[in-house]
Design a protein around this motif. Sequence first.
Motif, PDB file in Angstrom:
ATOM      1  N   LYS A  93       0.827  -1.212   0.000  1.00 25.09           N
ATOM      2  CA  LYS A  93       0.000   0.000   0.000  1.00 25.09           C
ATOM      3  C   LYS A  93       0.864   1.265   0.000  1.00 25.09           C
ATOM      4  CE  LYS A  93      -3.825  -2.360   0.193  1.00 25.09           C
ATOM      5  NZ  LYS A  93      -3.336  -3.662  -0.174  1.00 25.09           N
ATOM      6  N   LYS A  94       2.148   1.119  -0.335  1.00 26.55           N
ATOM      7  CA  LYS A  94       3.050   2.262  -0.416  1.00 26.55           C
ATOM      8  C   LYS A  94       3.265   2.623  -1.886  1.00 26.55           C
ATOM      9  CE  LYS A  94       5.712   1.181   3.770  1.00 26.55           C
ATOM     10  NZ  LYS A  94       7.064   0.857   4.308  1.00 26.55           N
ATOM     11  N   PRO A  95       2.952   3.843  -2.279  1.00 27.38           N
ATOM     12  CA  PRO A  95       3.196   4.243  -3.671  1.00 27.38           C
ATOM     13  C   PRO A  95       4.683   4.109  -4.009  1.00 27.38           C
ATOM     14  CG  PRO A  95       1.834   5.862  -2.542  1.00 27.38           C
ATOM     15  CD  PRO A  95       2.353   4.933  -1.486  1.00 27.38           C
ATOM     16  N   PRO A  96       5.027   3.884  -5.274  1.00 27.21           N
ATOM     17  CA  PRO A  96       6.426   3.719  -5.660  1.00 27.21           C
ATOM     18  C   PRO A  96       7.291   4.893  -5.207  1.00 27.21           C
ATOM     19  CG  PRO A  96       4.993   3.097  -7.474  1.00 27.21           C
ATOM     20  CD  PRO A  96       4.107   3.692  -6.417  1.00 27.21           C
ATOM     21  N   PHE A  97       8.471   4.597  -4.679  1.00 25.97           N
ATOM     22  CA  PHE A  97       9.378   5.638  -4.205  1.00 25.97           C
ATOM     23  C   PHE A  97       9.713   6.615  -5.319  1.00 25.97           C
ATOM     24  CE2 PHE A  97      13.766   7.188  -3.883  1.00 25.97           C
ATOM     25  CZ  PHE A  97      13.692   7.890  -2.682  1.00 25.97           C
ATOM     26  N   TYR A  98       9.938   6.098  -6.527  1.00 22.33           N
ATOM     27  CA  TYR A  98      10.299   6.963  -7.647  1.00 22.33           C
ATOM     28  C   TYR A  98       9.065   7.494  -8.392  1.00 22.33           C
ATOM     29  CZ  TYR A  98      15.304   6.088  -7.328  1.00 22.33           C
ATOM     30  OH  TYR A  98      16.612   6.053  -6.906  1.00 22.33           O
ATOM     31  N   GLY A  99       7.879   7.242  -7.885  1.00 24.34           N
ATOM     32  CA  GLY A  99       6.690   7.765  -8.536  1.00 24.34           C
ATOM     33  C   GLY A  99       6.542   9.256  -8.328  1.00 24.34           C
ATOM     34  N   GLY A 100       6.248   9.989  -9.399  1.00 20.26           N
ATOM     35  CA  GLY A 100       5.975  11.415  -9.280  1.00 20.26           C
ATOM     36  C   GLY A 100       4.731  11.635  -8.439  1.00 20.26           C
ATOM     37  N   GLN A 101       4.591  12.830  -7.891  1.00 19.61           N
ATOM     38  CA  GLN A 101       3.510  13.065  -6.940  1.00 19.61           C
ATOM     39  C   GLN A 101       2.129  12.982  -7.579  1.00 19.61           C
ATOM     40  OE1 GLN A 101       4.864  15.940  -3.621  1.00 19.61           O
ATOM     41  NE2 GLN A 101       5.969  16.581  -5.441  1.00 19.61           N
ATOM     42  N   ASP A 102       1.967  13.482  -8.784  1.00 16.01           N
ATOM     43  CA  ASP A 102       0.678  13.360  -9.452  1.00 16.01           C
ATOM     44  C   ASP A 102       0.400  11.903  -9.836  1.00 16.01           C
ATOM     45  OD1 ASP A 102       0.389  16.036  -9.136  1.00 16.01           O
ATOM     46  OD2 ASP A 102       0.631  16.558 -11.259  1.00 16.01           O
ATOM     47  N   LEU A 103       1.442  11.184 -10.285  1.00 14.46           N
ATOM     48  CA  LEU A 103       1.279   9.781 -10.645  1.00 14.46           C
ATOM     49  C   LEU A 103       0.860   8.959  -9.421  1.00 14.46           C
ATOM     50  CD1 LEU A 103       3.629   7.627 -12.843  1.00 14.46           C
ATOM     51  CD2 LEU A 103       2.875   6.778 -10.634  1.00 14.46           C
ATOM     52  N   ASN A 104       1.539   9.176  -8.297  1.00 14.34           N
ATOM     53  CA  ASN A 104       1.194   8.435  -7.092  1.00 14.34           C
ATOM     54  C   ASN A 104      -0.212   8.776  -6.587  1.00 14.34           C
ATOM     55  OD1 ASN A 104       3.555   6.996  -7.050  1.00 14.34           O
ATOM     56  ND2 ASN A 104       4.544   8.234  -5.479  1.00 14.34           N
ATOM     57  N   TYR A 105      -0.607  10.032  -6.795  1.00 13.77           N
ATOM     58  CA  TYR A 105      -1.972  10.423  -6.433  1.00 13.77           C
ATOM     59  C   TYR A 105      -2.984   9.631  -7.260  1.00 13.77           C
ATOM     60  CZ  TYR A 105      -6.179  13.292  -6.014  1.00 13.77           C
ATOM     61  OH  TYR A 105      -7.460  13.718  -5.812  1.00 13.77           O
ATOM     62  N   CYS A 106      -2.689   9.450  -8.549  1.00 12.28           N
ATOM     63  CA  CYS A 106      -3.573   8.677  -9.418  1.00 12.28           C
ATOM     64  C   CYS A 106      -3.631   7.222  -8.953  1.00 12.28           C
ATOM     65  CB  CYS A 106      -3.078   8.755 -10.865  1.00 12.28           C
ATOM     66  SG  CYS A 106      -4.173   7.972 -12.061  1.00 12.28           S
ATOM     67  N   LEU A 107      -2.488   6.656  -8.544  1.00 16.47           N
ATOM     68  CA  LEU A 107      -2.469   5.291  -8.030  1.00 16.47           C
ATOM     69  C   LEU A 107      -3.314   5.170  -6.764  1.00 16.47           C
ATOM     70  CD1 LEU A 107       1.290   4.291  -8.534  1.00 16.47           C
ATOM     71  CD2 LEU A 107      -0.684   3.445  -9.818  1.00 16.47           C
ATOM     72  N   GLU A 108      -3.260   6.197  -5.920  1.00 13.28           N
ATOM     73  CA  GLU A 108      -4.066   6.193  -4.700  1.00 13.28           C
ATOM     74  C   GLU A 108      -5.560   6.237  -5.032  1.00 13.28           C
ATOM     75  OE1 GLU A 108      -2.628   9.502  -2.494  1.00 13.28           O
ATOM     76  OE2 GLU A 108      -0.633   8.646  -2.221  1.00 13.28           O
ATOM     77  N   LEU A 109      -5.927   7.031  -6.045  1.00  8.44           N
ATOM     78  CA  LEU A 109      -7.329   7.073  -6.476  1.00  8.44           C
ATOM     79  C   LEU A 109      -7.775   5.711  -7.002  1.00  8.44           C
ATOM     80  CD1 LEU A 109      -7.472  10.500  -8.386  1.00  8.44           C
ATOM     81  CD2 LEU A 109      -8.474   9.989  -6.155  1.00  8.44           C
ATOM     82  N   GLN A 110      -6.915   5.073  -7.795  1.00  2.00           N
ATOM     83  CA  GLN A 110      -7.250   3.752  -8.323  1.00  2.00           C
ATOM     84  C   GLN A 110      -7.376   2.731  -7.189  1.00  2.00           C
ATOM     85  OE1 GLN A 110      -4.386   2.044 -11.026  1.00  2.00           O
ATOM     86  NE2 GLN A 110      -5.764   0.424 -11.685  1.00  2.00           N
ATOM     87  N   GLN A 111      -6.484   2.808  -6.206  1.00  2.00           N
ATOM     88  CA  GLN A 111      -6.544   1.888  -5.076  1.00  2.00           C
ATOM     89  C   GLN A 111      -7.865   2.042  -4.321  1.00  2.00           C
ATOM     90  OE1 GLN A 111      -4.224  -0.305  -4.821  1.00  2.00           O
ATOM     91  NE2 GLN A 111      -4.826  -1.333  -2.966  1.00  2.00           N
ATOM     92  N   LYS A 112      -8.322   3.284  -4.190  1.00  2.00           N
ATOM     93  CA  LYS A 112      -9.608   3.535  -3.531  1.00  2.00           C
ATOM     94  C   LYS A 112     -10.750   2.908  -4.342  1.00  2.00           C
ATOM     95  CE  LYS A 112     -12.477   5.720  -0.662  1.00  2.00           C
ATOM     96  NZ  LYS A 112     -13.770   5.612  -1.358  1.00  2.00           N
ATOM     97  N   ARG A 113     -10.691   3.018  -5.667  1.00  2.00           N
ATOM     98  CA  ARG A 113     -11.717   2.413  -6.526  1.00  2.00           C
ATOM     99  C   ARG A 113     -11.733   0.896  -6.329  1.00  2.00           C
ATOM    100  NH1 ARG A 113     -13.533   3.927 -11.527  1.00  2.00           N
ATOM    101  NH2 ARG A 113     -13.858   5.933 -10.458  1.00  2.00           N
ATOM    102  N   LEU A 114     -10.559   0.285  -6.301  1.00  2.00           N
ATOM    103  CA  LEU A 114     -10.468  -1.161  -6.115  1.00  2.00           C
ATOM    104  C   LEU A 114     -11.032  -1.579  -4.760  1.00  2.00           C
ATOM    105  CD1 LEU A 114      -6.891  -1.670  -7.595  1.00  2.00           C
ATOM    106  CD2 LEU A 114      -8.987  -2.647  -8.537  1.00  2.00           C
TER     107      LEU A 114
END
Length: 423
Positions: free
Chosen positions: A32-53
């Motif tokens: 549940k940790k966004p990728p360390f090298y993920g950009g902040q907007d990209l990681n935000y999108c991953l968090e939104l997708q995780q919430k959808r899942l």
Amino acid sequence: MNRQQDDIQWSKSNHSIFEDFALDLQAFDRTKKPPFYGGQDLNYCLELQQKRLQDKKLVMKYEFVPRGHFADKSGPGKSWRDDHYLSRMEYRTCRLNRTFYREGRKVYEKARNFIFYQIVTFIHNRDAVAADLYTCPACGAISRIADLQQGCPYCGTFFEMNDLFPKVTNFFFVRDSGGTEKELKSEIGKWIRPCIGLSAVGYILYFLLEGGGILQALISGTLGGIVFGAIIGYLLWVVRTLGSLFKEAGKSLPMLTNVAGSEKRFVSLMKRYSPEFSYEYFSDKAVSLLKMIIFSGDARELPNYAGEPVGNLFSDIVESAYTGAVALKQFQVRGDDCLVAVDVYMENIYDDGGRIYSQNDKFRVYLKKNIRKPIDYHFSIRRILCKGCGGSFDATKQRSCPNCQKKYELEDDDWCVVKIQKR
């Protein structure tokens, strides 16, 4: 990575940004940790997708199996830059397995060969970015990059520049129809071996029925089966491969026709107003904004969307992958505003409550930007500087400045989506 090909394995010990990001993405469902090298907007999108899942009671697992001609190194890719930042496209070939689980039970799985692309942003002028805003990776407060290197004013954590950059600002997958010599031999062998077996049995029975001895029938039948079976198996593989290629080409033809000439025409039009314009940056940004909107609960709460409610248009999408194609459809300039419409091609996975299925979609996305302001290749909606009072805030959580209540208009700084249609 549990499975390997030719002893190739992506590992954090290889000190590769590409591999580190891929491994963090693969572990995201568990950590549940966004990728360390993920950009902040990209990681935000991953968090939104995780919430959808989570809302769908689903768990999605990525598994990357290195394979192909660029399994252990990136091929040559494009790059683009402004005065502060350099963005570079890197890619590897792999087999991607996406698996969905609901309450511990596997409900969907699909594995395909892909070219895995990542957009990595670097700093090439460290002094020039000192005053740029950045979200503290430790506490989430927004500060100047120079302050974070001296110690975050809010949590006191010190950061080296390599803690903040480089970052992966986007990633996507494109089908890889090519194969290595070993893969081709293995695939052809799957067709040849059963054909040899069936042919050998047929020849042996034929020679026995013709009155030949058992030994003669076995020798002649086996030799005949090997020769004839190998030829038949190879021809069947050729027919199957050509049929598959024609089928894929037929599916892709409308997209290729639509996309043809878009990049050259778009760049020619934009260069008149924005000399620093990069088609790669725009495509990357358009896909990033679209994915945020897809996975948001209410698109109107996002600072990058200024259109009408989208209703349930995206509510069943649980995975969305860019297929590498953006086609320019409209372009016009009105005063300081540039208005464009592009077709974006995505491969989406849907969960409609009863079944999970994949589908290729085309979205007509309308975007707007103030062309008086040059493009900032590292602009982020997570780091907004209020034009009213000068305060900074996270625009993914607030549409208006918490200090002076002034509403933030994204199109003053970056591309903003004003309308989306599913075509």
